[in-house]
Design an enzyme around this catalytic site. Structure first.
Site, PDB file in Angstrom:
ATOM      1  N   HIS A 121      45.558  87.760  90.103  1.00 13.96           N
ATOM      2  CA  HIS A 121      46.510  87.447  90.866  1.00 13.96           C
ATOM      3  C   HIS A 121      47.747  87.666  90.240  1.00 13.96           C
ATOM      4  O   HIS A 121      48.019  87.763  89.140  1.00 13.96           O
ATOM      5  CB  HIS A 121      46.590  85.786  90.899  1.00 13.96           C
ATOM      6  N   ASP A 198      43.535  81.946  83.607  1.00 15.86           N
ATOM      7  CA  ASP A 198      44.132  81.354  84.657  1.00 15.86           C
ATOM      8  C   ASP A 198      42.928  80.816  85.526  1.00 15.86           C
ATOM      9  O   ASP A 198      42.005  81.408  85.954  1.00 15.86           O
ATOM     10  CB  ASP A 198      44.436  82.829  85.546  1.00 15.86           C
TER      11      ASP A 198
HETATM   12  N1  PMP Z   1      45.945  82.388  89.961  1.00 21.09           N
HETATM   13  C1  PMP Z   1      44.854  82.493  90.819  1.00 21.09           C
HETATM   14  C2  PMP Z   1      43.567  83.146  90.702  1.00 21.09           C
HETATM   15  C3  PMP Z   1      45.180  81.899  92.298  1.00 21.09           C
HETATM   16  O1  PMP Z   1      44.318  81.873  93.176  1.00 21.09           O
HETATM   17  C4  PMP Z   1      46.456  81.370  92.218  1.00 21.09           C
HETATM   18  C5  PMP Z   1      46.838  80.645  93.622  1.00 21.09           C
HETATM   19  N2  PMP Z   1      46.651  81.453  94.785  1.00 21.09           N
HETATM   20  C6  PMP Z   1      47.520  81.252  91.383  1.00 21.09           C
HETATM   21  C7  PMP Z   1      46.964  81.945  90.228  1.00 21.09           C
HETATM   22  C8  PMP Z   1      48.837  80.616  91.624  1.00 21.09           C
HETATM   23  O2  PMP Z   1      48.773  79.355  91.613  1.00 21.09           O
HETATM   24  P1  PMP Z   1      50.088  78.408  91.985  1.00 21.09           P
HETATM   25  O3  PMP Z   1      50.512  79.199  93.254  1.00 21.09           O
HETATM   26  O4  PMP Z   1      49.542  77.288  92.303  1.00 21.09           O
HETATM   27  O5  PMP Z   1      50.885  78.736  91.133  1.00 21.09           O
END
Ligand code: PMP
Length: 407
Positions: A121, A198
């Site tokens: 991500h 993560d």
């Molecule tokens: N890492 C992954 C694998 C995610 O799915 C997400 C949320 N889509 C995030 C990081 C980021 O999370 P947040 O927007 O709650 O900070």
């Protein structure tokens, strides 16, 4: 698991959207909230609202007790050795940025390496890109296989004794596969590198034991696990958190302030400058109580079964392409249907009350790897049912027919 009773605990699910019962298949983006979490927030604001760690008055004590109580619940939930290893942040993104900005910038220099994969991500890529630029460290990628996953052999070939950080997702938000974090940690540690995980997609679906995984940092967001938005967690081993400098300075996080220099509170508070996210932290504590009452093993089994049911049914639709490996998907399916743009697909599904996600899912490098600019994603959680999967399929087929007529 009695899904029909569980559904009754989520008031939002009983509505209709565009004349159809809501089928919410977007929990990977944000999960819905049970009544108990909503009531906890309401109770807090109606009865206990005050700032924490300051007031000697009753409300201040109650708020502090609830806020620190939530921290203790989280420590227990992820099996951290110490409560002070739990830092409240705004979410996964903030947690990873904190490590990249504090720990990595302090220890990395030119010639060092940070290792990630292109599966990540953006929240687990950009902080490392910035840290690499700031320190002169090299950002290295574990090569991806055709299905988007990486092999342990390839990971072993990329990590060297210059590697300072290996950061990977526990469960991918596009592929739905679980990375072997424990094995990755063992390899990274042999080279003296630390491991950041993560956990945004894993924390809601599987039991997480940070000591068992032996990861050095673990990040997750409250809103993906039935908790409120705006709250998340950074877990870190005390030895590393102790070495780290805060990145936000101001009230609450200080021990002593002079005119030209100051000292910080001990862990975890040195990282929580300013008035913390009190209500949401307490709400997250309630979400954890809720998930523990059902049991993560029960939730995992349900989500696994429903995901594989959806995959089997989706495979029967002609021209539907599913991304990722054949096996091991948990909680989500990423796909495209013929030449229909995923945004069009999601828009038509919405007219049938079905909510899915469409876009690059904050994973542009992985999308490029697949040669796709965007995909659709359906994600499943403890309140979803096979009947809902069938409604989703019905809407998919209707969409297909609709676009066929337009050809
Ligand atoms: N890492 C992954 C694998 C995610 O799915 C997400 C949320 N889509 C995030 C990081 C980021 O999370 P947040 O927007 O709650 O900070």
């Amino acid at each position: 698991m009695d899904t029909s009773s569980i559904r009754k605990l989520f008031p939002i699910l009983s509505q209709t959207v565009n004349g159809y019962p809501l089928v919410y298949l977007d929990s990977a983006a944000s999960a819905q909230k049970p009544t108990e979490v909503i009531e906890t927030l309401k109770r807090y604001y109606e009865q206990d609202n005050a700032n924490v760690h300051r007031g000697v008055h009753t409300l201040g004590s109650r708020a502090t007790e609830a806020y620190e109580g939530a921290r203790a619940k989280i420590a227990h939930f992820i099996h951290s050795e110490r409560v002070e290893e739990i830092i409240f942040t705004r979410g996964t993104t903030s947690s990873i940025n904190l490590v990249a900005s504090s720990y990595i910038r302090a220890i990395c220099k030119e010639g060092d390496e940070i290792v990630v994969s292109a599966m990540e991500h953006h929240s687990n890529l950009l902080p490392w890109q910035q840290a690499a630029k700031a320190t002169g460290a090299e950002l290295k990628y574990i090569p991806l296989q055709a299905d988007g996953t990486f092999s342990i052999e390839d990971l072993e070939n990329v990590i060297t004794d210059r590697t300072k950080m290996v950061s990977v997702s526990h469960i991918s938000n596009v592929l739905g596969v679980t990375n072997p974090v424990k094995q990755i940690a063992t390899i990274a540690h042999k080279h003296g590198a630390v491991v950041m995980v993560d956990g945004a997609q894993s924390i809601s679906h599987i039991k997480v034991d940070v000591q068992e995984l032996d990861c050095d940092f673990y990040a997750f967001s409250g809103h993906k696990m039935c908790g409120p938005t705006g709250i998340g967690v950074l877990y870190g081993k005390k030895a590393y958190l102790d070495q780290m400098e805060p990145i936000e300075f101001g009230g609450e996080m200080i021990a002593d302030v002079g005119l030209y220099d100051s000292s910080w509170k001990e862990l975890p508070w040195k990282f929580e400058g300013g008035t913390p996210i009190i209500a949401s932290a307490i709400g997250l504590g309630a979400a954890i109580d809720f998930l523990e009452q059902i049991g993560l093993d029960v939730i995992e089994a349900h989500d696994k079964q429903l995901t594989s049911y959806a995959v089997q049914r989706m495979k029967q639709i002609e021209n539907l392409k599913i991304y990722g490996p054949e096996e091991g998907r948990l909680g989500l399916v990423t796909f495209n249907l013929g030449k229909i743009h995923p945004h069009d697909l999601a828009t038509v599904l919405d007219t049938y009350g079905v909510a899915i996600r469409a876009g690059h899912h904050c994973c542009q490098p992985l999308m490029r790897h697949f040669g796709a600019s965007a995909t659709a994603r359906a994600s499943f959680y403890l309140y979803n049912t096979e009947a809902e999967v069938e409604k989703f399929l019905f809407a998919l087929n209707k969409t297909k027919d609709y676009f066929k007529e337009m050809e």
